[in-house]
Motif scaffolding. Sequence first.
Motif, PDB file in Angstrom:
ATOM      1  N   TYR A  13       0.828  -1.200   0.000  1.00  0.00           N
ATOM      2  CA  TYR A  13       0.000   0.000   0.000  1.00  0.00           C
ATOM      3  C   TYR A  13       0.869   1.261   0.000  1.00  0.00           C
ATOM      4  O   TYR A  13       0.672   2.175  -0.805  1.00  0.00           O
ATOM      5  N   MET A  17       1.260   3.965  -2.899  1.00  0.00           N
ATOM      6  CA  MET A  17       0.900   5.364  -2.667  1.00  0.00           C
ATOM      7  C   MET A  17       2.057   6.289  -3.017  1.00  0.00           C
ATOM      8  O   MET A  17       1.855   7.378  -3.567  1.00  0.00           O
ATOM      9  N   LEU A  27       2.621  14.978 -12.957  1.00  0.00           N
ATOM     10  CA  LEU A  27       1.535  15.530 -13.769  1.00  0.00           C
ATOM     11  C   LEU A  27       1.095  16.897 -13.253  1.00  0.00           C
ATOM     12  O   LEU A  27       0.168  17.493 -13.785  1.00  0.00           O
ATOM     13  N   LEU A  29      -0.138  17.532 -10.124  1.00  0.00           N
ATOM     14  CA  LEU A  29      -1.310  17.435  -9.255  1.00  0.00           C
ATOM     15  C   LEU A  29      -0.880  17.176  -7.813  1.00  0.00           C
ATOM     16  O   LEU A  29       0.206  16.654  -7.574  1.00  0.00           O
ATOM     17  N   ASP A  32      -2.694  11.645  -5.142  1.00  0.00           N
ATOM     18  CA  ASP A  32      -2.035  10.557  -5.855  1.00  0.00           C
ATOM     19  C   ASP A  32      -2.866  10.097  -7.034  1.00  0.00           C
ATOM     20  O   ASP A  32      -4.076  10.253  -7.055  1.00  0.00           O
ATOM     21  N   VAL A  33      -2.186   9.561  -8.036  1.00  0.00           N
ATOM     22  CA  VAL A  33      -2.864   9.006  -9.211  1.00  0.00           C
ATOM     23  C   VAL A  33      -2.583   7.510  -9.252  1.00  0.00           C
ATOM     24  O   VAL A  33      -1.443   7.093  -9.472  1.00  0.00           O
ATOM     25  N   GLY A  34      -3.584   6.714  -8.989  1.00  0.00           N
ATOM     26  CA  GLY A  34      -3.430   5.261  -9.101  1.00  0.00           C
ATOM     27  C   GLY A  34      -2.627   4.607  -8.003  1.00  0.00           C
ATOM     28  O   GLY A  34      -2.196   3.466  -8.150  1.00  0.00           O
ATOM     29  N   VAL A  36      -3.451   3.271  -5.137  1.00  0.00           N
ATOM     30  CA  VAL A  36      -4.034   1.991  -4.720  1.00  0.00           C
ATOM     31  C   VAL A  36      -3.805   0.925  -5.801  1.00  0.00           C
ATOM     32  O   VAL A  36      -3.461  -0.215  -5.502  1.00  0.00           O
ATOM     33  N   GLY A  37      -3.944   1.321  -7.043  1.00  0.00           N
ATOM     34  CA  GLY A  37      -3.750   0.384  -8.150  1.00  0.00           C
ATOM     35  C   GLY A  37      -2.329  -0.156  -8.193  1.00  0.00           C
ATOM     36  O   GLY A  37      -2.123  -1.359  -8.355  1.00  0.00           O
ATOM     37  N   PHE A  38      -1.346   0.728  -7.995  1.00  0.00           N
ATOM     38  CA  PHE A  38       0.046   0.264  -7.972  1.00  0.00           C
ATOM     39  C   PHE A  38       0.270  -0.690  -6.797  1.00  0.00           C
ATOM     40  O   PHE A  38       0.950  -1.709  -6.931  1.00  0.00           O
ATOM     41  N   GLY A  39      -0.334  -0.349  -5.654  1.00  0.00           N
ATOM     42  CA  GLY A  39      -0.222  -1.221  -4.486  1.00  0.00           C
ATOM     43  C   GLY A  39      -0.813  -2.600  -4.762  1.00  0.00           C
ATOM     44  O   GLY A  39      -0.251  -3.629  -4.376  1.00  0.00           O
TER      45      GLY A  39
END
Lengths: 129, 255
Positions: A13, A17, A27, A29, A32-34, A36-39
């Motif tokens: 996680y 993050m 980017l 911003l 975070d972008v994605g 959770v997805g990377f985790g």
Amino acid sequence: MEIYGMAVVSVCYLVGMYAGTILARFLGLTGDVGGVGFGMLLLILVTTSRYWEEKIPAKTKRGVELVSALYIPIVVAMVARSDVVAALKGGWIALVTGAAATFLGLLMVPVLAGKAKIQEGRSAAHTRA
Amino acid sequence: MKEVILDKLLSGNGLVWGFAVVALTLWVGYLIGDVLLAKRIRGTAISLVLGLVLAYVGGVLAKGSQGLANIPAFSGLGLMGGAMLRDYAIVSTAYGAKFEELKKAGLIGLLSLLLGIVGSFVVGVVLAYAMGVRNPEDLTTIGAGTCTFIVGPVTGAAVKASSAAVTLSIAAGIVKAIVAILVTPLVAKRIGLTTPAAAMVFGGFIGSNTGVMGGLAATDPALVPYGAITATFYTGTGCLLCPSIGYMIVKAIFG
């Protein structure tokens, strides 16, 4: 010990993050972008390795399962603390736009998911050839 | 005196008490679903509806934006249902998910993500215009809120929209999440939401974390990781596209 499994999820996680936050900065911003997805990808990579299957004790694996068993209760808590009053107070514009976007999204699922099936069939045919 | 002790006991042990409250909600939900409705609707789906009702009651009884968690005795739900534990549990659901399935629908998932953001934004802007909103900053913000209730205020701050539009955009995002939670389990079979690929597409089209996670939990928990993995990119990508390209296009057309 079960806590080892919980820690495996923690590390995935946090690393995810971190990657998501770096991507967001890149980017321009905040947040975070994605992340959770990377985790999630990291956890899949770790837990589908041969090392995990052969060397990791059952109690550690149970720790991961314990966290995922808490998913549904956490979603119930998440819903119970959502701002339903604000949603209803938003008036017609909020109700109409929010509901229309959801229905459109639901209607579009079979259109693209059908494409996924075709793609799947093609790649299966490709493998056979 | 007794009330004061009880109140302190509950609010001081919020998370532990939260587990009990959620367990009771799930128990009642499954009782209704399994016994009264003979398993025609999943117990989880009914528990989520009960959760929404509790959130409404909490929001009416105590002022605040945290539903039932506004009431001090139920404040533990704020932590239990907050972003930290939610994301921690979501990561863990990937345990047992298949990398092959993710790869197979990867491109379609990405496409649904982009179409989902553009589609929601356009729907939000067009309907808001039809209902009398004219200011391009406000239109952009409402369109962004139709993506998720986080994209709305982020965009609103970036384009300097009116605070009324920001509030409206948050409301639109919450409505989206609620409708997804309520409607998804009812239509899942009809829209083919039964495979990992379809769940990834669903995550891309709906995008709202709350909506996708609640909707899939109520439909089939095995699909959760696939929907979550595309949805997790949605809010960030929305925050990227709406105040930039989205605002430019809206300004060019309505400005």
